[in-house]
Write an enzyme that holds these catalytic residues in place. Structure first.
Site, PDB file in Angstrom:
ATOM      1  N   ARG A   1       2.662  -5.676   9.673  1.00  0.00           N
ATOM      2  CA  ARG A   1       3.441  -4.140   7.919  1.00  0.00           C
ATOM      3  C   ARG A   1       5.118  -4.485   7.837  1.00  0.00           C
ATOM      4  O   ARG A   1       5.088  -4.512   7.396  1.00  0.00           O
ATOM      5  CB  ARG A   1       2.896  -2.554   8.872  1.00  0.00           C
ATOM      6  CG  ARG A   1       1.321  -2.711   8.816  1.00  0.00           C
ATOM      7  CD  ARG A   1       1.068  -0.644   9.516  1.00  0.00           C
ATOM      8  NE  ARG A   1       1.324  -0.565   7.711  1.00  0.00           N
ATOM      9  CZ  ARG A   1       2.098   0.648   7.660  1.00  0.00           C
ATOM     10  NH1 ARG A   1       3.197   1.030   8.074  1.00  0.00           N
ATOM     11  NH2 ARG A   1       2.530   1.372   7.349  1.00  0.00           N
TER      12      ARG A   1
ATOM     13  N   GLY B   1      -7.954   7.479   6.655  1.00  0.00           N
ATOM     14  CA  GLY B   1      -8.311   6.121   7.380  1.00  0.00           C
ATOM     15  C   GLY B   1      -6.431   6.090   8.203  1.00  0.00           C
ATOM     16  O   GLY B   1      -7.175   6.416   9.691  1.00  0.00           O
TER      17      GLY B   1
ATOM     18  N   GLU C   1     -11.826  10.425   2.273  1.00  0.00           N
ATOM     19  CA  GLU C   1     -11.654   9.017   2.822  1.00  0.00           C
ATOM     20  C   GLU C   1     -10.227   8.996   3.094  1.00  0.00           C
ATOM     21  O   GLU C   1      -9.635   8.082   3.028  1.00  0.00           O
ATOM     22  CB  GLU C   1     -12.246   8.057   1.769  1.00  0.00           C
ATOM     23  CG  GLU C   1     -13.420   8.258   0.861  1.00  0.00           C
ATOM     24  CD  GLU C   1     -13.148   7.232  -0.162  1.00  0.00           C
ATOM     25  OE1 GLU C   1     -11.858   7.003  -0.856  1.00  0.00           O
ATOM     26  OE2 GLU C   1     -14.264   6.853  -0.730  1.00  0.00           O
TER      27      GLU C   1
ATOM     28  N   GLY D   1      -5.172   9.164   1.943  1.00  0.00           N
ATOM     29  CA  GLY D   1      -4.348   8.285   1.092  1.00  0.00           C
ATOM     30  C   GLY D   1      -2.780   9.490   2.147  1.00  0.00           C
ATOM     31  O   GLY D   1      -1.908   8.978   1.780  1.00  0.00           O
TER      32      GLY D   1
ATOM     33  N   TYR E   1       5.330  -4.843   4.536  1.00  0.00           N
ATOM     34  CA  TYR E   1       5.171  -3.585   2.907  1.00  0.00           C
ATOM     35  C   TYR E   1       6.866  -3.409   3.801  1.00  0.00           C
ATOM     36  O   TYR E   1       7.278  -2.312   3.577  1.00  0.00           O
ATOM     37  CB  TYR E   1       4.819  -2.679   3.549  1.00  0.00           C
ATOM     38  CG  TYR E   1       3.158  -2.911   4.367  1.00  0.00           C
ATOM     39  CD1 TYR E   1       2.423  -2.925   2.125  1.00  0.00           C
ATOM     40  CD2 TYR E   1       2.217  -2.806   4.652  1.00  0.00           C
ATOM     41  CE1 TYR E   1       1.532  -3.204   2.174  1.00  0.00           C
ATOM     42  CE2 TYR E   1       0.945  -2.895   4.666  1.00  0.00           C
ATOM     43  CZ  TYR E   1       0.649  -3.315   3.474  1.00  0.00           C
ATOM     44  OH  TYR E   1      -1.253  -3.283   3.451  1.00  0.00           O
TER      45      TYR E   1
ATOM     46  N   CYS F   1       7.561 -18.834  13.468  1.00  0.00           N
ATOM     47  CA  CYS F   1       8.328 -19.875  12.986  1.00  0.00           C
ATOM     48  C   CYS F   1       9.081 -19.552  11.427  1.00  0.00           C
ATOM     49  O   CYS F   1       8.395 -20.086  10.801  1.00  0.00           O
ATOM     50  CB  CYS F   1       8.041 -21.010  13.219  1.00  0.00           C
ATOM     51  SG  CYS F   1       7.361 -21.567  14.384  1.00  0.00           S
ATOM     52  N   GLU F   2       9.291 -18.254  11.530  1.00  0.00           N
ATOM     53  CA  GLU F   2       9.033 -17.388   9.721  1.00  0.00           C
ATOM     54  C   GLU F   2      10.530 -16.108  10.074  1.00  0.00           C
ATOM     55  O   GLU F   2      10.054 -16.148  10.718  1.00  0.00           O
ATOM     56  CB  GLU F   2       7.945 -16.924   9.282  1.00  0.00           C
ATOM     57  CG  GLU F   2       6.889 -17.827   8.684  1.00  0.00           C
ATOM     58  CD  GLU F   2       6.200 -17.292   7.798  1.00  0.00           C
ATOM     59  OE1 GLU F   2       6.493 -16.520   7.015  1.00  0.00           O
ATOM     60  OE2 GLU F   2       5.032 -18.359   7.541  1.00  0.00           O
TER      61      GLU F   2
HETATM   62  C1  LIG Z   1      -7.694   2.073   1.311  1.00  0.00           C
HETATM   63  C2  LIG Z   1      -8.537   3.099   1.202  1.00  0.00           C
HETATM   64  C3  LIG Z   1      -9.050   4.547   1.705  1.00  0.00           C
HETATM   65  C4  LIG Z   1      -7.838   5.318   3.338  1.00  0.00           C
HETATM   66  O1  LIG Z   1      -6.715   5.402   2.726  1.00  0.00           O
HETATM   67  P1  LIG Z   1      -5.608   5.738   4.087  1.00  0.00           P
HETATM   68  O2  LIG Z   1      -4.079   5.624   2.919  1.00  0.00           O
HETATM   69  O3  LIG Z   1      -5.625   4.661   4.845  1.00  0.00           O
HETATM   70  O4  LIG Z   1      -6.313   7.053   4.247  1.00  0.00           O
HETATM   71  C5  LIG Z   1      -9.479   5.406   1.247  1.00  0.00           C
HETATM   72  N1  LIG Z   1     -10.382   5.159  -0.124  1.00  0.00           N
HETATM   73  C6  LIG Z   1      -9.963   3.412  -0.553  1.00  0.00           C
HETATM   74  C7  LIG Z   1     -11.063   3.448  -2.079  1.00  0.00           C
HETATM   75  C8  LIG Z   1      -8.867   3.015  -0.145  1.00  0.00           C
HETATM   76  O5  LIG Z   1      -9.056   1.862  -0.937  1.00  0.00           O
END
Ligand SMILES: *Cc1c(COP(=O)(O)O)cnc(C)c1O
Length: 421
Positions: A314, A277, A275, A239, A318, A346-347
């Site tokens: 995105r 990403g 975690e 996150g 968002y 086309c949007e």
């Molecule tokens: C999406 C997600 C992540 C990664 O979130 P990032 O904002 O990309 O770091 C990690 N764990 C879970 C369970 C997620 O759903």
């Protein structure tokens, strides 16, 4: 910091000039930097030094096999959220002991496949899921290691579509009910409780929500241990946000995030998983596109690109901001011009930016969307029968296509015609 810099007025990916890649693969395309991906992984790994830990790359941000293989080679674990992602992780060389399985709706066949193939842990999000997992594990004569994802009811102060830690969100079980759920889990056959999981949202630009959530997890750890559970692993989710807008205040760094982890849960003797990403892949990728036309509208000029909402959703989904820059640096003193930057779909939603001030560009010029490495290619589609765009990986002065653009025939031949037609 990333590795997309101007050299002699030309934007490069590491040591490769972007116009070279454009000439080789055509536009639009995504390009990723090995050095940035590697650096971001190490920043997290170093931020947790002193704790027994595993950085589990959340592959939903970018699940190209080449990037997964790179992560596996660095020693990362991986967070998967579907059977397809599990299969990708295995194909890229992650052993089962390095794969954590998250997600609110794991199906029986997904759990079955992960149990057979090997898994570090399931992050279980509900009692029905726990019971289903118990049944499948028993039927296979296996034990499923689990954490329960708790919903700490904290406000992540991020976009509503990617906030996951408030009680109104579908994720996890309310933290107030955790003791009950752990008691049931402990009594279920085929289930071994190993820890607690939490993930409160994505693109967080402030550490306070993390601190608040992790303090709640620390308190719960003590409580559950007192109840007799062997809580030995904490999965703290992902996150951490990235700076999409260069002019804005930068979000906290992985080291600062790591300090919060140490401060909140560092004294519990638990193995720590995180975690990330977006922070690993986001600024490690850009999308390069060509200007098809510059069209004068009423009171505005449209920059019509050959990339569209299907390639990078995105902004449409968002309202997200991406810096959009010319690949050939503007001449000194060139007056910035406001453009509505759009794609050919086309949007009207196919708009990347409105009244965006940028150096003047002309038809045929290349532009680059910065910070497009996460939630870019993975969320793309072939809407309007626009082929999925190629992905390219750069390392030093080398570049390779890591997903080719399909031909029209390949796209068409994926459909099948029933015999009665
Ligand atoms: C999406 C997600 C992540 C990664 O979130 P990032 O904002 O990309 O770091 C990690 N764990 C879970 C369970 C997620 O759903």
């Amino acid at each position: 910091m990333d590795h997309f810099l101007y050299r002699d007025g030309i934007l490069h990916a590491e040591d490769v000039p972007l116009p070279d890649i454009a000439a080789a693969v055509g536009t639009p395309f995504y390009v990723y930097s090995t050095a940035t991906l590697t650096r971001h992984y190490w920043l997290f790994d170093e931020a947790l030094v002193g704790l027994d830990h595993l950085v589990c790359y959340a592959m939903k941000a970018n699940s190209n096999q080449a990037i997964l293989k790179l992560m596996a080679g660095l020693g990362a674990g991986v967070d998967v959220v579907s059977g397809g992602e599990y299969a990708r992780a295995r194909a890229a060389g992650f052993s089962g002991e390095r794969i954590v399985f998250s997600g609110v709706g794991k199906t029986a066949s997904e759990m079955h496949a992960a149990l057979i193939g090997g898994i570090r842990q399931f992050n279980v999000e509900s009692e029905p899921e726990m019971r289903a997992l118990s049944e499948i594990a028993v039927s296979l004569g296996l034990t499923a290691p689990v954490t329960v994802r708790v919903n700490p009811d904290v406000d992540a102060r991020t976009h509503e579509k990617i906030a996951t830690g408030k009680s109104e969100n579908k994720f996890g079980i309310p933290i107030g009910r955790a003791r009950e759920v752990y008691a049931e889990a402990a009594a279920l056959p085929g289930i071994e409780v190993v820890g607690i999981d939490v993930h409160i949202g994505s693109q967080l630009t402030d550490l306070d929500p993390f601190r608040e959530a992790y303090l709640k997890v620390a308190a719960l750890t003590r409580q559950l241990r007192a109840d007799g559970h062997d809580i030995r692993r904490l999965d703290l989710g992902g996150g951490l946000g990235i700076p999409y807008e260069r002019s804005n205040l930068a979000p906290p760094l992985p080291t600062e995030y790591g300090a919060v982890v140490h401060e909140t849960v560092g004294d519990l003797g638990c193995e720590i998983e995180i975690e990330p990403g977006r922070l690993i892949a986001g600024n490690a990728g850009i999308l390069v596109s060509s200007v098809i036309y510059v069209k004068s509208g009423e009171g505005r000029d449209f920059l019509i690109l050959d990339s569209a909402m299907n390639d990078l959703i995105r902004p449409a989904m968002y309202g997200a901001y991406h810096d959009i820059v010319p690949v050939v640096e503007a001449a000194p003193g060139a007056e910035p011009h406001p453009y509505d930057i759009v794609g050919p779909v086309c949007e009207s939603g196919d708009t990347f930016a409105k009244a965006r001030s940028m150096p003047p560009v002309a038809a045929g010029d290349l532009v680059a969307f910065r910070s497009a490495g996460a939630y870019g290619a993975v969320m793309s589609s072939e809407y309007n029968s626009r082929p999925l765009i190629p992905e390219v990986l750069v390392q030093g002065d080398q570049h390779a296509v890591i997903r080719p653009r399909p031909t029209f025939d390949e796209m068409i031949n994926r459909d099948t015609i029933p015999e009665w037609l």
